[in-house]
Each structure stands twice: as C-alpha cells, then as structure tokens.
Design an enzyme around this catalytic site. Structure first.
Site, PDB file in Angstrom:
ATOM      1  N   HIS A 185     105.807 -17.733  27.987  1.00  0.00           N
ATOM      2  CA  HIS A 185     105.359 -18.696  26.976  1.00  0.00           C
ATOM      3  C   HIS A 185     106.371 -18.683  25.842  1.00  0.00           C
ATOM      4  O   HIS A 185     106.649 -17.638  25.243  1.00  0.00           O
ATOM      5  CB  HIS A 185     103.971 -18.350  26.436  1.00  0.00           C
ATOM      6  CG  HIS A 185     103.504 -19.326  25.396  1.00  0.00           C
ATOM      7  ND1 HIS A 185     102.804 -20.471  25.720  1.00  0.00           N
ATOM      8  CD2 HIS A 185     103.655 -19.345  24.043  1.00  0.00           C
ATOM      9  CE1 HIS A 185     102.541 -21.143  24.614  1.00  0.00           C
ATOM     10  NE2 HIS A 185     103.049 -20.488  23.577  1.00  0.00           N
ATOM     11  N   CYS A 186     106.932 -19.842  25.527  1.00  0.00           N
ATOM     12  CA  CYS A 186     107.969 -19.951  24.510  1.00  0.00           C
ATOM     13  C   CYS A 186     107.371 -20.577  23.248  1.00  0.00           C
ATOM     14  O   CYS A 186     106.906 -21.723  23.278  1.00  0.00           O
ATOM     15  CB  CYS A 186     109.133 -20.804  25.016  1.00  0.00           C
ATOM     16  SG  CYS A 186     110.462 -20.999  23.818  1.00  0.00           S
ATOM     17  N   VAL A 187     107.385 -19.817  22.153  1.00  0.00           N
ATOM     18  CA  VAL A 187     106.819 -20.335  20.903  1.00  0.00           C
ATOM     19  C   VAL A 187     107.688 -21.438  20.325  1.00  0.00           C
ATOM     20  O   VAL A 187     107.197 -22.279  19.551  1.00  0.00           O
ATOM     21  CB  VAL A 187     106.657 -19.201  19.873  1.00  0.00           C
ATOM     22  CG1 VAL A 187     105.649 -18.174  20.352  1.00  0.00           C
ATOM     23  CG2 VAL A 187     107.995 -18.542  19.547  1.00  0.00           C
TER      24      VAL A 187
ATOM     25  N   ASN B 131     106.413 -24.394  22.016  1.00  0.00           N
ATOM     26  CA  ASN B 131     104.952 -24.434  21.975  1.00  0.00           C
ATOM     27  C   ASN B 131     104.371 -24.783  23.341  1.00  0.00           C
ATOM     28  O   ASN B 131     103.437 -25.583  23.455  1.00  0.00           O
ATOM     29  CB  ASN B 131     104.476 -25.445  20.923  1.00  0.00           C
ATOM     30  CG  ASN B 131     102.994 -25.300  20.587  1.00  0.00           C
ATOM     31  OD1 ASN B 131     102.451 -24.201  20.649  1.00  0.00           O
ATOM     32  ND2 ASN B 131     102.346 -26.399  20.247  1.00  0.00           N
ATOM     33  N   ASN B 132     104.930 -24.175  24.367  1.00  0.00           N
ATOM     34  CA  ASN B 132     104.503 -24.502  25.723  1.00  0.00           C
ATOM     35  C   ASN B 132     104.888 -23.357  26.652  1.00  0.00           C
ATOM     36  O   ASN B 132     105.774 -22.555  26.347  1.00  0.00           O
ATOM     37  CB  ASN B 132     105.180 -25.798  26.186  1.00  0.00           C
ATOM     38  CG  ASN B 132     104.494 -26.410  27.396  1.00  0.00           C
ATOM     39  OD1 ASN B 132     103.423 -25.957  27.823  1.00  0.00           O
ATOM     40  ND2 ASN B 132     105.098 -27.440  27.960  1.00  0.00           N
TER      41      ASN B 132
END
Length: 401
Positions: free
Chosen positions: A237-239, A242-243
C-alpha cells in the site's frame, strides 16, 4: 574576474539555505510499510537538523555538512535494508518505542499516535497533496533559477525541456496509479481469482479465508488494512498514491517510479552542466585565494563548491537535494525492477525473508516428515515475468455452451 587574483576565504563561508525543497519518493506499505517510508522521513528530518546546525555554526564548511547529511542518510537506509527481512527491525522499533514512551509525556504520545494512525493507516489525500506541492516547488525552482541561465549559455532547448516532458508523463502515470483498481477481490470474482495462480502450500495455502472480507484468499493475495479489502497479487500500500499496488496497477506504478527517477536525474545533470560551464567560462579553476593563515592557495574542488554555493545558493542546494533523491529513487527503482524480473511482490519478498529466518532458526531441530522449503514457483524467466507485469494474468469466465 582577473586571473591569479586573490579571493578572501571568509567571503566563501556558506550558510545553509533555510527553505530546503523536498521532492517525492514513492514507497511501499503493508508489512514493509515502515521499511520504505523511513528514508523520506530521514531526508526531511536531517534537512531540518543540518539547517539548524548551519545557523548555529556558520563556520562549518558546506561540504562537511552535506557529507554528514548524505552519510547519515545512507547509513539509515542501509540499516533498514539489512534489518528489513529479519526480526531485528521489529525489535529495534519496539525498543525505541519503549525508550520514547518513558521520555515523552503521555498526552503527546496519544496525539502523535493519532496523527500517525491517520497518516499511515487510513486512506487520505495528505501525501498526494504533499507530493504535488513538493514536485511543484522543485520544478518552480528549476524554472526560475536554472532555465534562464542555461538559455543564456545557449544550452540545447530540447535538453532543457526534457524534465518537463518527463513531468507530464510522470503525472499521467501518477494519476493512473491513484485511481486504477489494483485488483479488488469480491464475492463476485472470488472463484475466478482462485484460478489465476497455484498455491505453493508454504506462503500461500488452500482454503484460507480472510476473516474480514469472509472470502477464500487466492494465491498471492493479501488483505490491506488501510483500504479494507483483499487485493489480487498484492504488492504494497503506497501512501503517496493513496492506493494499493496490485496486479492491475503495478505497471503504472513502475512507469511512474521510472519517470520520477529520470526527471530528478535529468534536472541534476542540467544543473551540473550549468555549474561546470560557469567554472570553465570564468577560468575560476585557475584562480588563487588567501586562506585563514594568510597563505595563497590554488583553488581546489572544495573551494569551487563553496564559491558556487555563495554565487548560486539555491541552485547548488537544489543540486545536492536532487543527487540524494536520485540515488534513493534509483535504488528503489532497481529493487522494484528486480522484483518484477523475478516475479515477486514486495509482500512476498518480505515474507520470504521471514520464512527463511524461521527455517534457519529451527534447522537444529529434527526435520518434519514433509519439509516445506519456500521456493519462488511463480517465476518463468525475466521476459515472461515482465510481460506479466504489463499484461497481468486475468481471470476469465468460461463460456457456457
């Protein structure tokens, strides 16, 4: 400037520029979330520390500060990479948290915990906004400070416009990484996803259900606690987007990371070429200066860097930042390409290290009747693996006759 003229050393003592511009770094999440997010945090914290050091100790040389900055950053990243796949990182985090809990007041701890939970454990647009702001700051500085000077020196217009072309491509794939469905598993497509990959019975076993989604977990899938969904071929999950990064948007994320690295490296090369031109055209390398002891010294590399920083402080600081950023992004890009070429995900790479660590820990014990050793059964050669990234295996419904 006339040749063999003397330049007082005190005029070249450099003060750190107070508004450091920070660019973006795409990074991972899930089980390895902290591992990938710490380098950028180190970058931001060390920028503030070194800025304060320079204000309080202006006599310290620019290269000394920057070297210390780079050394601390690389040491931190190296320690994280070494400890990432073992239990040591968790132990360090827990030990550090226990020490801080005894120093920091409880009310401040709760406030920090709520802030960190909001930033890293809930979906929000904070890092997307920060990403765009930082990217805009870097390109604004490049346009205002570098572009005009390079035009006066008759640089190739195509060379100067290349960072803007990379920016357009980068923003397109950044948007695709943000909005594309990574491969959400639902009750409607659960059976179809179960047919895509075989279970290796070591890392991914049959008939395991997700307690949150109440679904049978297909091989290579994982439940994302931030997005609250199971994702097909879950990577992380990549902040920053946001996905989740999964089977259906991994290709967009990889190109996004590639163009981001290329844009930082291209701007760094343009700035380096500009500064070299300034030194060559002014014959600065032929000059002499008087040191603090009153002796005449030939201009060396350290003096040149400090003198250029005195003349173009914003440009030299931007160059230093872009060089560090290019190394960080380049390292992460190489890691992502390695995973793609070997058909692994960040989640699988992280879990494989834990499996191997546990295997080594218990190797002295009697072996089980059917020993289970982890092997990457999903790799089918580099080209086939890369083709699977850009043309992901998708579930197909069988047509009824």
């Amino acid at each position: 400037m006339e040749k063999n003229s003397c330049i007082p050393l005190k005029t070249c003592q450099c003060f750190w520029h107070t508004h450091a511009k920070n660019c973006e770094l795409s990074h991972g999440g899930s089980t390895g979330c902290v591992v990938a997010q710490v380098p950028l945090a180190l970058l931001l914290i060390l920028s503030a520390i070194i800025s304060s050091w320079t204000v309080s100790a202006p006599k310290m040389e620019f290269l000394v500060l920057f070297s210390l900055y780079l050394a601390l950053l690389l040491i931190g990243v190296a320690l994280i990479c070494i400890c990432a796949r073992t239990q040591y990182l968790d132990g360090l985090v827990r030990g550090g948290a226990q020490i801080l809990s005894r120093i920091i007041p409880e009310c401040l701890q709760r406030a920090v915990h709520r802030l960190l939970h909001y930033l890293f454990h809930t979906r929000n647009y904070t890092f997307i906004i920060l990403h765009l702001v930082l990217q805009g700051m870097v390109y604004t500085e490049y346009t205002r400070e570098v572009f005009g000077y390079c035009q006066e020196l008759e640089f190739s217009l195509y060379y100067l416009l290349l960072p803007y072309l990379l920016l357009l491509v980068n923003l397109c794939f950044f948007a695709l990484s943000c909005v594309t469905n990574p491969g959400t598993i639902t009750k409607a497509n659960e059976l179809l996803f179960l047919q895509v990959y075989e279970f290796d019975e070591v890392m991914f076993r049959k008939n395991v259900r997700c307690p949150t989604c109440d679904l049978r977990k297909p091989a290579r899938s994982k439940h994302c606690r931030v997005c609250n969904r199971c994702v097909h071929r879950f990577d992380h999950h990549c902040v920053w987007v946001n996905n989740c990064i999964g089977a259906w948007n991994a290709r967009y994320f990889l190109i996004y990371l590639l163009t981001l690295t290329a844009s930082a490296a291209t701007m760094a090369s343009v700035i380096t070429a500009f500064l070299v031109q300034v030194v060559v055209f002014s014959d600065l390398y032929l000059e002499t200066y008087i040191d603090t002891h009153g002796h005449s010294q030939v201009v060396d590399t350290v003096f040149l860097v400090q003198y250029l920083f005195l003349l173009f402080p914003r440009i030299v600081f931007l160059l230093g930042f872009l060089v560090v950023l290019s190394f960080l992004l380049g390292g992460y890009l190489c890691f992502a390409l390695y995973l793609a070429a070997t058909n692994q995900t960040t989640n699988e790479w992280y879990r494989a290290g834990r499996v191997l660590c546990q295997h080594c820990r218990h190797e002295a014990q009697p072996p089980p009747t059917e020993p289970r050793v982890f092997q990457n059964t999903y790799s089918h050669g580099a080209w086939s693996n890369l083709r699977e990234i850009f043309l992901p295996a998708a579930p197909y419904k069988k047509k009824k006759k």
